[in-house]
Design an enzyme around this catalytic site. Structure first.
Site, PDB file in Angstrom:
ATOM      1  N   GLU A  38       0.705  -1.202   0.079  1.00  9.06           N
ATOM      2  CA  GLU A  38       0.004   0.184   0.080  1.00  9.06           C
ATOM      3  C   GLU A  38       0.889   1.515   0.004  1.00  9.06           C
ATOM      4  O   GLU A  38       1.888   1.355   0.929  1.00  9.06           O
ATOM      5  CB  GLU A  38      -0.908   0.005   1.141  1.00  9.06           C
ATOM      6  CG  GLU A  38      -1.870   1.268   1.348  1.00  9.06           C
ATOM      7  CD  GLU A  38      -2.659   1.292   0.008  1.00  9.06           C
ATOM      8  OE1 GLU A  38      -3.199   0.490  -0.432  1.00  9.06           O
ATOM      9  OE2 GLU A  38      -2.757   2.636  -0.158  1.00  9.06           O
ATOM     10  N   THR A  84      -6.395   2.334  -5.146  1.00  3.86           N
ATOM     11  CA  THR A  84      -6.025   1.144  -4.948  1.00  3.86           C
ATOM     12  C   THR A  84      -6.646   0.181  -5.890  1.00  3.86           C
ATOM     13  O   THR A  84      -6.185  -0.723  -6.465  1.00  3.86           O
ATOM     14  CB  THR A  84      -6.629   0.433  -3.435  1.00  3.86           C
ATOM     15  OG1 THR A  84      -5.490   1.098  -2.531  1.00  3.86           O
ATOM     16  CG2 THR A  84      -6.257  -1.023  -3.345  1.00  3.86           C
ATOM     17  N   HIS A 200      -0.932   3.592   4.705  1.00  2.27           N
ATOM     18  CA  HIS A 200      -2.052   4.274   4.256  1.00  2.27           C
ATOM     19  C   HIS A 200      -2.180   5.803   4.839  1.00  2.27           C
ATOM     20  O   HIS A 200      -2.056   5.723   5.863  1.00  2.27           O
ATOM     21  CB  HIS A 200      -3.466   3.606   4.247  1.00  2.27           C
ATOM     22  CG  HIS A 200      -4.268   4.141   3.128  1.00  2.27           C
ATOM     23  ND1 HIS A 200      -4.839   5.249   3.557  1.00  2.27           N
ATOM     24  CD2 HIS A 200      -4.747   3.729   2.031  1.00  2.27           C
ATOM     25  CE1 HIS A 200      -5.796   5.465   2.459  1.00  2.27           C
ATOM     26  NE2 HIS A 200      -5.761   4.599   1.684  1.00  2.27           N
ATOM     27  N   ASP A 259       1.077   0.324  -5.142  1.00  2.00           N
ATOM     28  CA  ASP A 259      -0.173   0.394  -5.867  1.00  2.00           C
ATOM     29  C   ASP A 259      -0.169   2.011  -6.550  1.00  2.00           C
ATOM     30  O   ASP A 259      -0.778   2.223  -7.543  1.00  2.00           O
ATOM     31  CB  ASP A 259      -1.273   0.080  -5.199  1.00  2.00           C
ATOM     32  CG  ASP A 259      -1.544   0.862  -3.793  1.00  2.00           C
ATOM     33  OD1 ASP A 259      -0.978   1.395  -3.315  1.00  2.00           O
ATOM     34  OD2 ASP A 259      -2.627   0.950  -3.275  1.00  2.00           O
ATOM     35  N   HIS A 260       0.473   2.881  -5.932  1.00  2.11           N
ATOM     36  CA  HIS A 260       0.385   4.082  -6.101  1.00  2.11           C
ATOM     37  C   HIS A 260       1.195   5.155  -5.109  1.00  2.11           C
ATOM     38  O   HIS A 260       1.687   4.327  -4.081  1.00  2.11           O
ATOM     39  CB  HIS A 260      -1.079   4.818  -6.059  1.00  2.11           C
ATOM     40  CG  HIS A 260      -1.966   4.467  -4.822  1.00  2.11           C
ATOM     41  ND1 HIS A 260      -1.707   5.078  -3.882  1.00  2.11           N
ATOM     42  CD2 HIS A 260      -2.965   3.571  -4.684  1.00  2.11           C
ATOM     43  CE1 HIS A 260      -2.443   4.762  -2.635  1.00  2.11           C
ATOM     44  NE2 HIS A 260      -3.168   3.669  -3.397  1.00  2.11           N
TER      45      HIS A 260
HETATM   46  C1  GP9 Z   1      -9.098   0.211   1.292  1.00  4.27           C
HETATM   47  C2  GP9 Z   1      -7.884   0.367   0.784  1.00  4.27           C
HETATM   48  C3  GP9 Z   1      -7.417   1.535   0.558  1.00  4.27           C
HETATM   49  O1  GP9 Z   1      -9.633  -1.121   1.354  1.00  4.27           O
HETATM   50  O2  GP9 Z   1      -7.552  -0.575  -0.339  1.00  4.27           O
HETATM   51  O3  GP9 Z   1      -7.801   2.212  -0.687  1.00  4.27           O
HETATM   52  P1  GP9 Z   1      -7.001   3.495  -1.048  1.00  4.27           P
HETATM   53  O4  GP9 Z   1      -7.268   4.746  -0.413  1.00  4.27           O
HETATM   54  O5  GP9 Z   1      -5.448   3.347  -1.298  1.00  4.27           O
HETATM   55  O6  GP9 Z   1      -7.491   3.609  -2.595  1.00  4.27           O
HETATM   56 MN    MN Z   2      -4.095   2.284  -1.925  1.00  7.78          MN
END
Ligand code: GP9
Ligand code: MN
Length: 427
Positions: A38, A84, A200, A259-260
């Protein structure tokens, strides 16, 4: 309609890159463990804070002397508002996320010809996603059915008691620990997608989980970013240990990706302190690198591969490693191990990166010097048009649900979402 998909098919078949014989089929029949880091940006790799490595374990994979792993250091994310969910979509379908909103939400009931379904039909892989958040977030419990994902282990499968949870959901350490027995029980070969969560925004961490001091920029999210990255790194190290102990390590391809971005351009002041450079628009584009790291048991890795590549390239790369010809499927990416890999990286904005030049903020830049290119060549202008065209075609596929009209090959069987049940739906 079906004419539109023919235009797309011609484009993607024309872009297709033949597999590299050295790697084709090297992972055939193996499990695939796909690990989602993440918000993990590549600048963390080998970064030192207060004289310490922030992510010593991930660094050890990247700098692996035994050459088990291949690390792509010019790999980029292409996500937009779907964050995500866009990364999930793109890695499993080789389509771009939409320019606005999240395709998972707006087009979650499309026809998909996604990696889990193809692996199931071609090599008998069962599939599961593991994620310590509520199953309905990003509409996952719907769209996964359309992608042919057999099981979805969401937060209801985990111990979500007080000390185990922070920010969006389950902490990464209990997440990996509690996932292990489920993983060991999966019917092999399997495709398992492990989605971490603790690292996150706004990077909250309990004191007992923080093993590195925050950075000192005064911007809280940026300062804590290193602490949750360290926590993620430790959780991954533990997971690798458990995989080795269980024997799964030697039977599984392990693929790790960020992911980003985690630090948006709202934090440029603090980020410029962190990297010791002004964050220009070009620098910001450079910072959209996320790691892609892969190990195929029995296949010698390449150490660091500098090919320009991105999330759209994951699916064709995986198909070829599994010994499945990617050409039959509608995919905008190309195999990253192929000699013929297409090394331009479109962002969702229409900006793009290549090894030689980039197009950012309405300006062409030389990739080596970062200097503005006053007079772009015809080739550069053509590349810019191709990027726009490619993004448009991908949008047409999603918005028009065009895969309804496409049959990849004789073996392909459309996925029936009604045959999938998650959690409580089972009884
Ligand atoms: C939530 C998690 C976060 O389930 O995948 O998502 P994001 O905010 O990174 O899109
Ligand atoms: Mn994410």
């Amino acid at each position: 309609d079906s004419d539109d998909i023919t235009v797309v098919e011609n484009y993607t078949k024309n872009k297709f890159a033949e597999p590299n014989e050295e790697y084709f089929g090297k992972g055939k029949g193996k499990n695939v463990i796909k690990i989602h880091l993440e918000s993990f940006q590549s600048f963390l790799i080998d970064y030192e804070l207060h004289g310490e490595e922030v992510t010593p374990f991930i660094n050890s994979l990247v700098n692996d002397k035994s050459k088990d792993f291949t690390y792509f250091d010019n790999f980029f994310h292409q996500t937009e508002q779907g964050k995500t969910a866009d990364a999930e979509l793109t890695t499993d379908t080789s389509l771009y996320g939409l320019p606005q909103g999240a395709a998972f939400v707006t087009n979650g009931d499309n026809t998909f010809q996604a990696l889990p379904a193809i692996l199931n039909q071609q090599q008998g892989h069962t599939s599961a996603v593991f994620h310590g958040d509520d199953k309905s977030f990003w509409n996952r419990d719907e769209v996964y059915k359309y992608m042919g994902i057999d099981e979805f282990y969401d937060s209801s499968y985990y111990d979500m008691s007080y000390g185990n949870v922070i920010n969006y959901g389950l902490k990464d350490k209990p997440f990996f620990e509690e996932s292990m027995p489920i993983l060991e029980d999966m019917e092999e070969p399997f495709y398992a997608h492990m989605m971490t969560l603790t690292h996150h925004h706004p990077y909250l961490i309990d004191e007992e989980d923080a093993t590195i001091e925050p950075a000192g920029t005064g911007d809280g999210s940026v300062d804590r970013y290193f602490q949750t990255a360290r926590y993620l790194d430790e959780s991954l190290e533990q997971f690798f240990k458990d995989l080795k102990e269980s024997g799964l390590y030697e039977d599984s391809i392990i693929m790790i990706y960020g992911d980003h971005y985690g630090i948006s351009d709202n934090h440029n002041r603090a980020m410029s302190e962190i990297i010791g450079e002004e964050i220009t628009p070009k620098k910001n584009a450079d910072l959209q690198r996320v790691p892609f790291i892969i190990r195929v048991p029995g296949m010698e890795g390449q150490g660091t591969n500098h090919e320009y590549s991105s999330l759209i390239d994951v699916m064709p790369t995986m198909l070829h490693l599994m010994g499945i010809d990617a050409q039959d499927y509608i995919q905008f990416g190309t195999d990253m191990f192929s000699e013929d890999h297409k090394g331009f990286v479109p962002f969702r904005s229409g900006e793009f990166m290549t090894e030689d030049y980039s197009y950012v903020n309405d300006t062409f830049y030389d990739s080596e010097t970062d200097e503005e290119i006053e007079e772009p060549t015809e080739e550069m202008k053509k590349q810019k048009e191709q990027v726009m065209h490619e993004l448009e075609l991908s949008d047409q596929v999603l918005l028009g649900d065009l895969l309804r009209f496409y049959t990849p090959n004789e073996e392909w069987e459309p996925v029936d979402p009604k045959q999938y049940f998650y959690g409580k739906e089972k009884n």
